[in-house]
Design a protein around this motif. Structure first.
Motif, mmCIF file in Angstrom:
data_model
loop_
_atom_site.group_PDB
_atom_site.id
_atom_site.type_symbol
_atom_site.label_atom_id
_atom_site.label_comp_id
_atom_site.label_asym_id
_atom_site.label_seq_id
_atom_site.Cartn_x
_atom_site.Cartn_y
_atom_site.Cartn_z
ATOM 1 N N LEU A 58 26.419 10.461 -68.948
ATOM 2 C CA LEU A 58 27.454 9.842 -69.676
ATOM 3 C C LEU A 58 27.188 8.563 -70.049
ATOM 4 N N ILE A 59 26.449 7.798 -69.189
ATOM 5 C CA ILE A 59 25.897 6.562 -69.400
ATOM 6 C C ILE A 59 24.409 6.658 -69.323
ATOM 7 N N ASP A 60 23.875 5.636 -70.061
ATOM 8 C CA ASP A 60 22.312 5.608 -70.149
ATOM 9 C C ASP A 60 21.771 4.733 -69.069
ATOM 10 N N GLY A 61 20.670 4.728 -68.776
ATOM 11 C CA GLY A 61 19.818 4.076 -67.792
ATOM 12 C C GLY A 61 20.090 2.573 -67.909
ATOM 13 N N ALA A 62 20.188 1.932 -68.971
ATOM 14 C CA ALA A 62 20.502 0.486 -69.044
ATOM 15 C C ALA A 62 21.819 0.156 -68.427
ATOM 16 N N THR A 63 22.807 0.949 -68.560
ATOM 17 C CA THR A 63 24.212 0.871 -68.164
ATOM 18 C C THR A 63 24.227 0.990 -66.755
ATOM 19 N N VAL A 64 23.443 2.019 -66.220
ATOM 20 C CA VAL A 64 23.395 2.273 -64.894
ATOM 21 C C VAL A 64 22.795 1.137 -63.980
ATOM 22 N N ALA A 65 21.668 0.598 -64.422
ATOM 23 C CA ALA A 65 21.056 -0.598 -63.999
ATOM 24 C C ALA A 65 21.761 -1.883 -63.982
ATOM 25 N N ALA A 66 22.462 -2.157 -65.312
ATOM 26 C CA ALA A 66 23.673 -3.156 -65.125
ATOM 27 C C ALA A 66 24.786 -3.007 -64.172
ATOM 28 N N LEU A 67 25.312 -1.926 -63.898
ATOM 29 C CA LEU A 67 26.345 -1.724 -63.105
ATOM 30 C C LEU A 67 26.012 -1.603 -61.538
ATOM 31 N N VAL A 68 24.706 -1.271 -61.105
ATOM 32 C CA VAL A 68 24.260 -1.253 -59.940
ATOM 33 C C VAL A 68 24.025 -2.746 -59.651
ATOM 34 N N GLY A 69 23.315 -3.333 -60.792
ATOM 35 C CA GLY A 69 22.958 -4.882 -60.317
ATOM 36 C C GLY A 69 24.097 -5.590 -60.200
ATOM 37 N N GLY A 70 25.233 -5.462 -60.836
ATOM 38 C CA GLY A 70 26.463 -5.936 -60.552
ATOM 39 C C GLY A 70 27.152 -5.903 -59.255
ATOM 40 N N MET A 71 27.066 -4.487 -59.020
ATOM 41 C CA MET A 71 27.546 -4.302 -57.615
ATOM 42 C C MET A 71 26.574 -4.956 -56.333
ATOM 43 N N VAL A 72 25.417 -4.784 -56.652
ATOM 44 C CA VAL A 72 24.584 -5.639 -55.543
ATOM 45 C C VAL A 72 24.927 -7.212 -55.645
ATOM 46 N N GLY A 73 25.100 -7.714 -56.768
ATOM 47 C CA GLY A 73 25.427 -8.924 -57.057
ATOM 48 C C GLY A 73 26.780 -9.505 -56.189
ATOM 49 N N TYR A 74 27.729 -8.591 -56.370
ATOM 50 C CA TYR A 74 29.193 -8.593 -55.799
ATOM 51 C C TYR A 74 28.988 -8.619 -54.339
ATOM 52 N N LEU A 75 28.205 -7.600 -53.656
ATOM 53 C CA LEU A 75 28.244 -7.533 -52.287
ATOM 54 C C LEU A 75 27.493 -8.747 -51.575
ATOM 55 N N PHE A 76 26.221 -9.266 -52.354
ATOM 56 C CA PHE A 76 25.431 -10.462 -51.758
ATOM 57 C C PHE A 76 26.037 -11.677 -51.853
#
Length: 95
Positions: A58-76
């Motif tokens: 339902l979401i493509d690889g670029a979207t997954v990468a952006a969301l995971v990157g945003g979450m990692v940035g939020y955590l750190f």
């Protein structure tokens, strides 16, 4: 059951399980929901959702990468600020 369905089931079950575990741990230790607890709950809700959406295509690889990157940035993002809080009962000697 296929491997993908098992991964999705485990991912979805981690959401309520993590929330319950965090809340019970906080009740047992008589502590409130702090910053780290809220980050755990947010991560436990957000990451499995991303995994399921990605596995269902339902979401493509670029979207997954952006969301995971945003979450990692939020955590750190606030680790350096969090470590500056006073220790030893409020004494900030040695910081």
């Amino acid at each position: 059951m296929t491997g993908r369905e098992i991964v999705e089931l485990v991912a979805i079950l981690t959401i309520p399980l993590t929330i319950v575990v965090v809340i019970v741990e906080r009740m047992i230790t008589k502590r409130g929901l702090g910053v780290r607890a809220m980050q755990v709950i947010a991560t436990a809700t957000f990451m499995p959702s991303i995994i399921v959406l990605a596995l269902e295509k339902l979401i493509d690889g670029a979207t997954v990468a952006a969301l995971v990157g945003g979450m990692v940035g939020y955590l750190f993002s606030n680790i350096s600020e969090f470590d500056r809080r006073p220790r030893n009962g409020g004494s900030d000697v040695g910081l």
